[in-house]
Scaffold this motif. Structure first.
Motif, PDB file in Angstrom:
ATOM      1  N   GLN A  45      10.171  13.047 -15.301  1.00  0.00           N
ATOM      2  CA  GLN A  45       9.565  13.629 -14.113  1.00  0.00           C
ATOM      3  C   GLN A  45      10.277  13.168 -12.852  1.00  0.00           C
ATOM      4  O   GLN A  45      10.460  13.945 -11.911  1.00  0.00           O
ATOM      5  N   CYS A  46      10.697  11.912 -12.829  1.00  0.00           N
ATOM      6  CA  CYS A  46      11.407  11.388 -11.659  1.00  0.00           C
ATOM      7  C   CYS A  46      12.737  12.110 -11.444  1.00  0.00           C
ATOM      8  O   CYS A  46      13.104  12.439 -10.312  1.00  0.00           O
ATOM      9  N   GLU A  47      13.465  12.348 -12.536  1.00  0.00           N
ATOM     10  CA  GLU A  47      14.757  13.028 -12.431  1.00  0.00           C
ATOM     11  C   GLU A  47      14.586  14.462 -11.939  1.00  0.00           C
ATOM     12  O   GLU A  47      15.348  14.937 -11.099  1.00  0.00           O
ATOM     13  N   LEU A  48      13.581  15.158 -12.472  1.00  0.00           N
ATOM     14  CA  LEU A  48      13.341  16.522 -12.019  1.00  0.00           C
ATOM     15  C   LEU A  48      12.912  16.540 -10.552  1.00  0.00           C
ATOM     16  O   LEU A  48      13.373  17.376  -9.764  1.00  0.00           O
ATOM     17  N   ALA A  49      12.040  15.614 -10.181  1.00  0.00           N
ATOM     18  CA  ALA A  49      11.564  15.556  -8.804  1.00  0.00           C
ATOM     19  C   ALA A  49      12.720  15.331  -7.830  1.00  0.00           C
ATOM     20  O   ALA A  49      12.812  15.991  -6.787  1.00  0.00           O
ATOM     21  N   GLU A  50      13.613  14.420  -8.191  1.00  0.00           N
ATOM     22  CA  GLU A  50      14.748  14.127  -7.309  1.00  0.00           C
ATOM     23  C   GLU A  50      15.658  15.342  -7.175  1.00  0.00           C
ATOM     24  O   GLU A  50      16.119  15.672  -6.074  1.00  0.00           O
TER      25      GLU A  50
END
Length: 234
Positions: free
Chosen positions: A25-30
């Motif tokens: 989720q962090c990678e997609l959000a970034e």
């Protein structure tokens, strides 16, 4: 306000596409320029994103939004067809219904709504355990919610939390807990029930004829199912 169905569909698409690409989720959000908390809320179905945010999320995964239409509530027909092909015992297990009932406090376990319809053989979608709860038992129920990380549905913001847990407080009688979602019909006296058995367990449920008179959502689903059943030849 966007429908819960749309939030669920978007949540499923975003989560599936992210998993296909092995993204956190962090990678997609970034990559999309949003917060991880926003991605989490979208994937949980707690918040319907704006078109701009949704397009940014999908573009970050190399896909784009396609808009289409289908007959109103066609997804319900497909869901009912799927449920009709599955044994009731399997549907009960998929809901973790027995586990949630076993963990409730010492309350009369009167089951109503779509949950009662399922236990009586109707292949209707069930989103939560639906029970009838007496007002006199509300304090006991509230105490149980507090001990099991209960959060009340906030219809204004279309998310869990931000409201007092007590049924007496304004708001929908709908809570999420550690063991699943519960929806309650508050009443002075519990409705009449019948007993149904599945395996080694018995359940006290509101009969179908009464559901059709008193529960608008369950009645709509039951009528939809009945209208779609093929008539016997001859």
């Amino acid at each position: 306000m966007p429908s819960p169905r749309l939030a669920i569909l978007i949540a499923s698409v975003v989560r599936e596409q992210r998993h296909l690409r092995d993204l956190t989720q962090c990678e997609l959000a970034e990559a999309a320029g949003v917060s991880q908390a926003a991605v989490a809320r979208i994937e949980n179905g707690n918040r319907t994103p704006s078109i701009t945010v949704l397009e940014a999320l999908l573009a970050a995964m190399g896909v784009q939004l396609v808009v289409g239409v289908e007959p109103l509530d066609a997804h319900l027909d497909a869901r009912m067809d799927d449920l009709a092909a599955r044994p009731i015992a399997e549907r009960i297990e998929a809901l973790a219904l027995d586990d949630l009932l076993d963990r409730l406090p010492d309350l009369p376990p009167v089951i109503t709504g779509s949950t009662a319809a399922l236990l009586q053989g109707a292949p209707v979608p069930v989103e939560a355990l639906e029970i009838a709860l007496r007002w006199q038992d509300s304090k006991l129920f509230t105490s149980w919610l507090e001990n099991n990380y209960g959060r009340r549905w906030n219809a204004r913001w279309s998310e869990w939390g931000g409201l007092w847990l007590e049924p007496e407080e304004p708001g929908e009688h709908r809570w999420s807990t550690t063991y699943g979602e519960i929806r309650a019909t508050m009443c002075d006296e519990l409705p009449e029930t019948i007993e149904v058995r599945h395996g080694q367990r018995s359940y006290q449920v509101v009969p179908l004829v009464e559901l059709e008179l008193t529960d608008a959502r369950a009645a709509d689903l039951l009528r939809r199912y009945r209208d779609r059943r093929p008539t016997d030849a001859g």
